[in-house]
Design a protein around this motif. Structure first.
Motif, PDB file in Angstrom:
ATOM      1  N   THR A   1       3.672 -16.056  -4.863  1.00  0.00           N
ATOM      2  CA  THR A   1       3.699 -16.154  -6.322  1.00  0.00           C
ATOM      3  C   THR A   1       3.176 -14.889  -6.997  1.00  0.00           C
ATOM      4  O   THR A   1       3.065 -14.843  -8.226  1.00  0.00           O
ATOM      5  CB  THR A   1       2.879 -17.361  -6.804  1.00  0.00           C
ATOM      6  OG1 THR A   1       1.518 -17.213  -6.356  1.00  0.00           O
ATOM      7  CG2 THR A   1       3.447 -18.661  -6.254  1.00  0.00           C
ATOM      8  N   ALA A   2       2.838 -13.865  -6.213  1.00  0.00           N
ATOM      9  CA  ALA A   2       2.357 -12.598  -6.769  1.00  0.00           C
ATOM     10  C   ALA A   2       3.403 -12.009  -7.707  1.00  0.00           C
ATOM     11  O   ALA A   2       4.608 -12.095  -7.439  1.00  0.00           O
ATOM     12  CB  ALA A   2       2.045 -11.610  -5.648  1.00  0.00           C
ATOM     13  N   GLU A   3       2.958 -11.406  -8.807  1.00  0.00           N
ATOM     14  CA  GLU A   3       3.885 -10.855  -9.789  1.00  0.00           C
ATOM     15  C   GLU A   3       4.605  -9.614  -9.277  1.00  0.00           C
ATOM     16  O   GLU A   3       5.758  -9.376  -9.627  1.00  0.00           O
ATOM     17  CB  GLU A   3       3.135 -10.521 -11.083  1.00  0.00           C
ATOM     18  CG  GLU A   3       2.641 -11.734 -11.847  1.00  0.00           C
ATOM     19  CD  GLU A   3       2.008 -11.347 -13.174  1.00  0.00           C
ATOM     20  OE1 GLU A   3       2.096 -10.156 -13.545  1.00  0.00           O
ATOM     21  OE2 GLU A   3       1.424 -12.222 -13.825  1.00  0.00           O
ATOM     22  N   GLN A   4       3.931  -8.812  -8.454  1.00  0.00           N
ATOM     23  CA  GLN A   4       4.491  -7.541  -8.004  1.00  0.00           C
ATOM     24  C   GLN A   4       4.376  -7.384  -6.489  1.00  0.00           C
ATOM     25  O   GLN A   4       3.732  -6.450  -5.994  1.00  0.00           O
ATOM     26  CB  GLN A   4       3.759  -6.372  -8.696  1.00  0.00           C
ATOM     27  CG  GLN A   4       3.727  -6.423 -10.203  1.00  0.00           C
ATOM     28  CD  GLN A   4       5.069  -6.086 -10.837  1.00  0.00           C
ATOM     29  OE1 GLN A   4       6.015  -5.704 -10.154  1.00  0.00           O
ATOM     30  NE2 GLN A   4       5.166  -6.212 -12.145  1.00  0.00           N
ATOM     31  N   PRO A   5       4.984  -8.270  -5.704  1.00  0.00           N
ATOM     32  CA  PRO A   5       4.835  -8.137  -4.246  1.00  0.00           C
ATOM     33  C   PRO A   5       5.443  -6.846  -3.697  1.00  0.00           C
ATOM     34  O   PRO A   5       4.946  -6.301  -2.707  1.00  0.00           O
ATOM     35  CB  PRO A   5       5.560  -9.369  -3.702  1.00  0.00           C
ATOM     36  CG  PRO A   5       6.519  -9.755  -4.783  1.00  0.00           C
ATOM     37  CD  PRO A   5       5.821  -9.417  -6.071  1.00  0.00           C
ATOM     38  N   GLY A   6       6.501  -6.334  -4.338  1.00  0.00           N
ATOM     39  CA  GLY A   6       7.098  -5.087  -3.880  1.00  0.00           C
ATOM     40  C   GLY A   6       6.144  -3.922  -4.035  1.00  0.00           C
ATOM     41  O   GLY A   6       5.968  -3.110  -3.110  1.00  0.00           O
ATOM     42  N   LEU A   7       5.517  -3.823  -5.204  1.00  0.00           N
ATOM     43  CA  LEU A   7       4.523  -2.764  -5.422  1.00  0.00           C
ATOM     44  C   LEU A   7       3.314  -2.953  -4.506  1.00  0.00           C
ATOM     45  O   LEU A   7       2.788  -1.996  -3.937  1.00  0.00           O
ATOM     46  CB  LEU A   7       4.061  -2.761  -6.876  1.00  0.00           C
ATOM     47  CG  LEU A   7       4.953  -2.083  -7.915  1.00  0.00           C
ATOM     48  CD1 LEU A   7       4.288  -2.128  -9.290  1.00  0.00           C
ATOM     49  CD2 LEU A   7       5.269  -0.639  -7.532  1.00  0.00           C
ATOM     50  N   GLN A   8       2.878  -4.193  -4.363  1.00  0.00           N
ATOM     51  CA  GLN A   8       1.733  -4.480  -3.507  1.00  0.00           C
ATOM     52  C   GLN A   8       2.023  -4.069  -2.067  1.00  0.00           C
ATOM     53  O   GLN A   8       1.158  -3.510  -1.381  1.00  0.00           O
ATOM     54  CB  GLN A   8       1.419  -5.981  -3.577  1.00  0.00           C
ATOM     55  CG  GLN A   8      -0.065  -6.282  -3.717  1.00  0.00           C
ATOM     56  CD  GLN A   8      -0.326  -7.720  -4.103  1.00  0.00           C
ATOM     57  OE1 GLN A   8      -0.089  -8.106  -5.246  1.00  0.00           O
ATOM     58  NE2 GLN A   8      -0.823  -8.514  -3.186  1.00  0.00           N
ATOM     59  N   GLY A   9       3.263  -4.335  -1.617  1.00  0.00           N
ATOM     60  CA  GLY A   9       3.636  -3.980  -0.253  1.00  0.00           C
ATOM     61  C   GLY A   9       3.774  -2.485  -0.061  1.00  0.00           C
ATOM     62  O   GLY A   9       3.379  -1.937   0.979  1.00  0.00           O
ATOM     63  N   ALA A  10       4.346  -1.785  -1.051  1.00  0.00           N
ATOM     64  CA  ALA A  10       4.447  -0.326  -0.972  1.00  0.00           C
ATOM     65  C   ALA A  10       3.052   0.289  -0.924  1.00  0.00           C
ATOM     66  O   ALA A  10       2.794   1.247  -0.179  1.00  0.00           O
ATOM     67  CB  ALA A  10       5.235   0.212  -2.161  1.00  0.00           C
ATOM     68  N   ALA A  11       2.145  -0.273  -1.729  1.00  0.00           N
ATOM     69  CA  ALA A  11       0.763   0.204  -1.735  1.00  0.00           C
ATOM     70  C   ALA A  11       0.105  -0.020  -0.376  1.00  0.00           C
ATOM     71  O   ALA A  11      -0.582   0.864   0.156  1.00  0.00           O
ATOM     72  CB  ALA A  11      -0.024  -0.503  -2.833  1.00  0.00           C
ATOM     73  N   ALA A  12       0.311  -1.206   0.201  1.00  0.00           N
ATOM     74  CA  ALA A  12      -0.275  -1.517   1.502  1.00  0.00           C
ATOM     75  C   ALA A  12       0.269  -0.592   2.582  1.00  0.00           C
ATOM     76  O   ALA A  12      -0.480  -0.111   3.446  1.00  0.00           O
ATOM     77  CB  ALA A  12       0.003  -2.980   1.859  1.00  0.00           C
ATOM     78  N   TYR A  13       1.566  -0.347   2.543  1.00  0.00           N
ATOM     79  CA  TYR A  13       2.187   0.536   3.528  1.00  0.00           C
ATOM     80  C   TYR A  13       1.577   1.934   3.447  1.00  0.00           C
ATOM     81  O   TYR A  13       1.202   2.534   4.465  1.00  0.00           O
ATOM     82  CB  TYR A  13       3.695   0.606   3.288  1.00  0.00           C
ATOM     83  CG  TYR A  13       4.462   1.365   4.347  1.00  0.00           C
ATOM     84  CD1 TYR A  13       5.044   0.701   5.416  1.00  0.00           C
ATOM     85  CD2 TYR A  13       4.600   2.754   4.275  1.00  0.00           C
ATOM     86  CE1 TYR A  13       5.751   1.392   6.395  1.00  0.00           C
ATOM     87  CE2 TYR A  13       5.298   3.453   5.252  1.00  0.00           C
ATOM     88  CZ  TYR A  13       5.875   2.768   6.300  1.00  0.00           C
ATOM     89  OH  TYR A  13       6.573   3.469   7.268  1.00  0.00           O
ATOM     90  N   LEU A  14       1.456   2.459   2.226  1.00  0.00           N
ATOM     91  CA  LEU A  14       0.931   3.812   2.052  1.00  0.00           C
ATOM     92  C   LEU A  14      -0.534   3.884   2.463  1.00  0.00           C
ATOM     93  O   LEU A  14      -0.953   4.828   3.154  1.00  0.00           O
ATOM     94  CB  LEU A  14       1.098   4.240   0.591  1.00  0.00           C
ATOM     95  CG  LEU A  14       0.676   5.677   0.240  1.00  0.00           C
ATOM     96  CD1 LEU A  14       1.389   6.691   1.116  1.00  0.00           C
ATOM     97  CD2 LEU A  14       0.941   5.956  -1.238  1.00  0.00           C
ATOM     98  N   ARG A  15      -1.326   2.902   2.076  1.00  0.00           N
ATOM     99  CA  ARG A  15      -2.748   2.899   2.448  1.00  0.00           C
ATOM    100  C   ARG A  15      -2.919   2.836   3.955  1.00  0.00           C
ATOM    101  O   ARG A  15      -3.772   3.528   4.524  1.00  0.00           O
ATOM    102  CB  ARG A  15      -3.463   1.724   1.790  1.00  0.00           C
ATOM    103  CG  ARG A  15      -3.614   1.854   0.276  1.00  0.00           C
ATOM    104  CD  ARG A  15      -4.397   0.685  -0.299  1.00  0.00           C
ATOM    105  NE  ARG A  15      -5.799   0.768   0.027  1.00  0.00           N
ATOM    106  CZ  ARG A  15      -6.509  -0.221   0.551  1.00  0.00           C
ATOM    107  NH1 ARG A  15      -5.937  -1.380   0.838  1.00  0.00           N
ATOM    108  NH2 ARG A  15      -7.790  -0.056   0.791  1.00  0.00           N
ATOM    109  N   GLN A  16      -2.116   2.003   4.623  1.00  0.00           N
ATOM    110  CA  GLN A  16      -2.249   1.911   6.076  1.00  0.00           C
ATOM    111  C   GLN A  16      -1.850   3.226   6.744  1.00  0.00           C
ATOM    112  O   GLN A  16      -2.486   3.644   7.716  1.00  0.00           O
ATOM    113  CB  GLN A  16      -1.406   0.759   6.617  1.00  0.00           C
ATOM    114  CG  GLN A  16      -1.524   0.586   8.127  1.00  0.00           C
ATOM    115  CD  GLN A  16      -0.850  -0.660   8.645  1.00  0.00           C
ATOM    116  OE1 GLN A  16      -1.501  -1.677   8.865  1.00  0.00           O
ATOM    117  NE2 GLN A  16       0.451  -0.607   8.855  1.00  0.00           N
ATOM    118  N   GLU A  17      -0.793   3.873   6.229  1.00  0.00           N
ATOM    119  CA  GLU A  17      -0.376   5.164   6.780  1.00  0.00           C
ATOM    120  C   GLU A  17      -1.502   6.192   6.685  1.00  0.00           C
ATOM    121  O   GLU A  17      -1.593   7.105   7.513  1.00  0.00           O
ATOM    122  CB  GLU A  17       0.861   5.681   6.041  1.00  0.00           C
ATOM    123  CG  GLU A  17       2.144   4.946   6.366  1.00  0.00           C
ATOM    124  CD  GLU A  17       2.555   5.138   7.810  1.00  0.00           C
ATOM    125  OE1 GLU A  17       2.886   6.290   8.176  1.00  0.00           O
ATOM    126  OE2 GLU A  17       2.554   4.154   8.571  1.00  0.00           O
TER     127      GLU A  17
END
Length: 327
Positions: free
Chosen positions: A300-316
């Motif tokens: 139900t997150a409003e911005q899962p795409g942005l949240q996922g892109a952020a997570a991907y970049l942070r993990q990298e």
């Protein structure tokens, strides 16, 4: 390395951009543009950077198309670009481009309890595989594996796997759609256009006149009870979502949970939860008890795409992912 990076979620209609703070995981300066306002993605990014006035060295773009090579061409929009040229033109040190459902998968470790609704099953095993799928314009599927604390997204085209009917009515549905499309994938049914396909098939089966309904019309008239065929189409959609989700759970052993994303189900959340979805998810014969233990979550997150892109970049960049990054 800078303290923050650029993130974007690009669909066929809109591009959403933001800035991710690496240390806190918080996303700020979220702005949405219509893709049609810009000749290319680079122009949209430049406009955003001028507006927020931040100097960013790294970026991660989640986009609705295949992302395997240097040349990225959107499926449902005219934008196309070279990764390497865009990185150079924008003066970036790194430029990650990932599929939109890879981003949905990567968002899962950062979701707070308020950003998901559990639909049955037991507790999730944090070390087990995770599946995510979601009906929108198409049917997206991805997976996520936790390997020694690092999350590895697995992209796939699972939405294009063959549709397998369960009931006699679904056999008739398959026969109708086979006459139209030849081969019938799950995406022909479990998507916005798929909901309209179910409606038209049921009209044919029941010998009822077909109204020129859009998917939103089918769901709205089904929810209100105004149209009995729309109501049946909506019920079948939820049932077949359950069967498909259960198949993902069996295929991957997804005791980390099966997650549902995408825009279609968000239009009728309460109806979906009360439907036969969970029964069909677990209806796997000798393996019904196996599937019964696996939790399903509706994102139900409003911005899962942005949240996922952020997570991907942070993990990298070496940051640990957890729900503290979710806002």
């Amino acid at each position: 390395m800078a303290s923050a990076g650029l993130i974007a979620d690009v669909g066929g209609t809109n591009i959403r951009l933001g800035v991710i703070d690496y240390q806190s995981g918080e996303i700020r300066h979220i702005i949405k543009y219509r893709c049609s306002e810009f000749p290319g993605i680079e122009d949209a990014i430049r406009s955003y950077l001028n507006e927020v006035d931040e100097k960013l060295q790294e970026a991660c773009i989640a986009i609705a198309c295949p992302t395997g090579g240097d040349w990225i061409a959107m499926t449902n929009h005219s934008w196309a670009f070279s990764r390497s040229e865009t990185k150079r033109n924008l003066g970036l040190e790194s430029f990650n481009v990932i599929n939109d459902f890879t981003a949905n998968a990567m968002s899962i470790p950062t979701l707070s309890d308020k950003q998901k609704i559990q639909i049955g099953g037991g507790p999730a095993d944090p070390l087990s595989p995770i599946s995510v799928y979601g009906p929108g314009t198409g049917l997206g599927v991805a997976h996520l594996v936790n390997h020694q604390g690092r999350y590895i997204p697995i992209s796939c085209e699972g939405g294009h796997a063959d549709f397998s009917p369960i009931s006699e009515l679904e056999v008739e549905l398959l026969s109708f759609l086979k006459g139209r499309f030849g081969r019938v994938s799950n995406e022909r049914i479990l998507s916005g256009p798929g909901l309209a396909n179910i409606y038209e098939a049921l009209c044919h089966i029941h010998q009822q006149p077909v109204q020129q309904y859009q998917p939103a019309d089918v769901s709205a008239k089904g929810l209100s009870g105004e149209d009995s065929v729309c109501r049946q189409a909506l019920a079948m959609f939820c049932q077949m979502m359950g069967s498909f989700g259960g198949n993902l759970a069996l295929t991957l052993g997804a005791f980390g949970g099966v997650y549902i994303a995408g825009g279609v189900v968000g239009n009728f959340v309460d109806y979906f939860i009360a439907s036969d979805f969970r029964n069909r998810f677990e209806e796997k014969g000798r393996f019904s008890r196996y599937c019964g233990k696996i939790p399903v979550y509706l994102i139900t997150a409003e911005q899962p795409g942005l949240q996922g892109a952020a997570a991907y970049l942070r993990q990298e960049l070496g940051y640990h992912l957890n729900a503290k990054s979710a806002k």
